[in-house]
Design a protein around this motif. Structure first.
Motif, mmCIF file in Angstrom:
data_model
loop_
_atom_site.group_PDB
_atom_site.id
_atom_site.type_symbol
_atom_site.label_atom_id
_atom_site.label_comp_id
_atom_site.label_asym_id
_atom_site.label_seq_id
_atom_site.Cartn_x
_atom_site.Cartn_y
_atom_site.Cartn_z
ATOM 1 N N THR A 97 27.479 66.899 88.912
ATOM 2 C CA THR A 97 27.982 68.081 88.211
ATOM 3 C C THR A 97 28.269 67.746 86.756
ATOM 4 N N VAL A 98 27.879 68.656 85.873
ATOM 5 C CA VAL A 98 28.265 68.583 84.466
ATOM 6 C C VAL A 98 29.201 69.759 84.214
ATOM 7 N N VAL A 99 30.382 69.469 83.658
ATOM 8 C CA VAL A 99 31.337 70.515 83.296
ATOM 9 C C VAL A 99 31.370 70.599 81.781
ATOM 10 N N LEU A 100 30.956 71.753 81.256
ATOM 11 C CA LEU A 100 31.001 71.995 79.816
ATOM 12 C C LEU A 100 32.265 72.778 79.507
ATOM 13 N N CYS A 101 33.114 72.221 78.676
ATOM 14 C CA CYS A 101 34.360 72.878 78.292
ATOM 15 C C CYS A 101 34.117 73.562 76.957
ATOM 16 N N PRO A 142 34.736 65.717 97.610
ATOM 17 C CA PRO A 142 35.071 64.323 97.308
ATOM 18 C C PRO A 142 33.799 63.497 97.164
ATOM 19 N N GLY A 143 33.789 62.598 96.200
ATOM 20 C CA GLY A 143 32.625 61.751 95.985
ATOM 21 C C GLY A 143 31.618 62.343 95.020
ATOM 22 N N GLN A 144 31.740 63.631 94.730
ATOM 23 C CA GLN A 144 30.842 64.262 93.763
ATOM 24 C C GLN A 144 31.091 63.617 92.397
ATOM 25 N N ARG A 145 30.025 63.186 91.731
ATOM 26 C CA ARG A 145 30.150 62.542 90.424
ATOM 27 C C ARG A 145 30.109 63.613 89.336
ATOM 28 N N VAL A 146 31.069 63.525 88.408
ATOM 29 C CA VAL A 146 31.237 64.577 87.406
ATOM 30 C C VAL A 146 31.242 63.990 86.000
ATOM 31 N N ALA A 147 30.568 64.686 85.091
ATOM 32 C CA ALA A 147 30.667 64.407 83.653
ATOM 33 C C ALA A 147 31.315 65.627 83.012
ATOM 34 N N VAL A 148 32.299 65.383 82.153
ATOM 35 C CA VAL A 148 33.029 66.456 81.469
ATOM 36 C C VAL A 148 32.751 66.338 79.978
ATOM 37 N N LEU A 149 32.192 67.405 79.404
ATOM 38 C CA LEU A 149 31.857 67.421 77.976
ATOM 39 C C LEU A 149 32.667 68.537 77.319
ATOM 40 N N ALA A 150 33.567 68.154 76.417
ATOM 41 C CA ALA A 150 34.493 69.115 75.813
ATOM 42 C C ALA A 150 34.142 69.384 74.352
ATOM 43 N N ASP A 151 33.853 70.630 74.058
ATOM 44 C CA ASP A 151 33.556 71.109 72.707
ATOM 45 C C ASP A 151 34.899 71.399 72.022
ATOM 46 N N ALA A 152 35.483 70.358 71.422
ATOM 47 C CA ALA A 152 36.852 70.464 70.898
ATOM 48 C C ALA A 152 36.992 71.550 69.830
ATOM 49 N N GLN A 153 35.999 71.727 68.989
ATOM 50 C CA GLN A 153 36.091 72.754 67.940
ATOM 51 C C GLN A 153 36.165 74.154 68.538
ATOM 52 N N ASN A 154 35.292 74.424 69.502
ATOM 53 C CA ASN A 154 35.281 75.730 70.140
ATOM 54 C C ASN A 154 36.614 75.990 70.834
ATOM 55 N N LEU A 155 37.106 75.007 71.578
ATOM 56 C CA LEU A 155 38.369 75.168 72.293
ATOM 57 C C LEU A 155 39.542 75.334 71.323
ATOM 58 N N TYR A 156 39.561 74.535 70.280
ATOM 59 C CA TYR A 156 40.653 74.588 69.300
ATOM 60 C C TYR A 156 40.739 75.960 68.651
#
Length: 165
Positions: A109-113, A6-20
């Motif tokens: 944390t950076v989350v790369l989707c 809890p409290g951890q700051r997160v950025a989420v970056l989603a590569d929509a083309q790759n996921l699609y």
């Protein structure tokens, strides 16, 4: 797996083309971006969520872009480029990488989707700079280099019904 606190700051970056393309080729389905964002944040503090999309002038894409915003994503939109030989190109690798590096000092944390191995080098850099890096993708199409370069990998194939519409 993630080490969420809890409290951890997160950025989420989603590569929509790759996921699609992965979801379409493996499952003939589309990504549930709401479920994706919930899993990526995992009860932490969302600082930024950015979806990188390509405008290909298909009729439903504006509705898709609006849905991403409603879910909580900022959208970065790039037009597809068509070359003289008829080939087409559009990707966000450099833009996503620059945003990840820019955000690293503002998040824990950076989350790369994505499953794209081109991001392995930026993942190693972010970790070296003290930022936790996680990736979310489909095991079958995710680069071994990417998985080795992150602190945690979430295999969306493990619960495909959750992550697909």
């Amino acid at each position: 797996m993630t080490v969420s606190q809890p409290g951890q700051r997160v950025a989420v970056l989603a590569d929509a083309q790759n996921l699609y393309h992965t979801a379409r080729s493996l499952y003939s389905r589309n990504i549930d971006y709401d479920a994706l964002l919930q899993e990526a944040v995992d009860d932490r503090e969302l600082t930024r969520a950015i979806a990188y999309v390509i405008r290909a002038d298909s009729p439903e894409e504006e509705t898709f872009f609006e849905a991403l915003v409603d879910i909580g994503f900022e959208t970065r939109i790039k037009d597809i480029k068509t070359f003289q030989d008829g080939s087409k190109k559009a990707d966000w690798d450099v833009g996503m990488s620059l945003d990840a590096v820019s955000l690293a000092n503002h998040v824990d944390t950076v989350v790369l989707c994505t499953g794209d191995g081109d991001f392995a080098r930026v993942c190693r850099y972010l970790r070296h700079e003290g930022c936790r890096v996680e990736a979310m993708g489909f095991e079958e199409s995710s680069s071994e280099d990417l998985k080795a370069a992150v602190d945690g990998f979430i295999d969306m194939s493990d619960d495909s019904d959750r992550f697909l519409l």
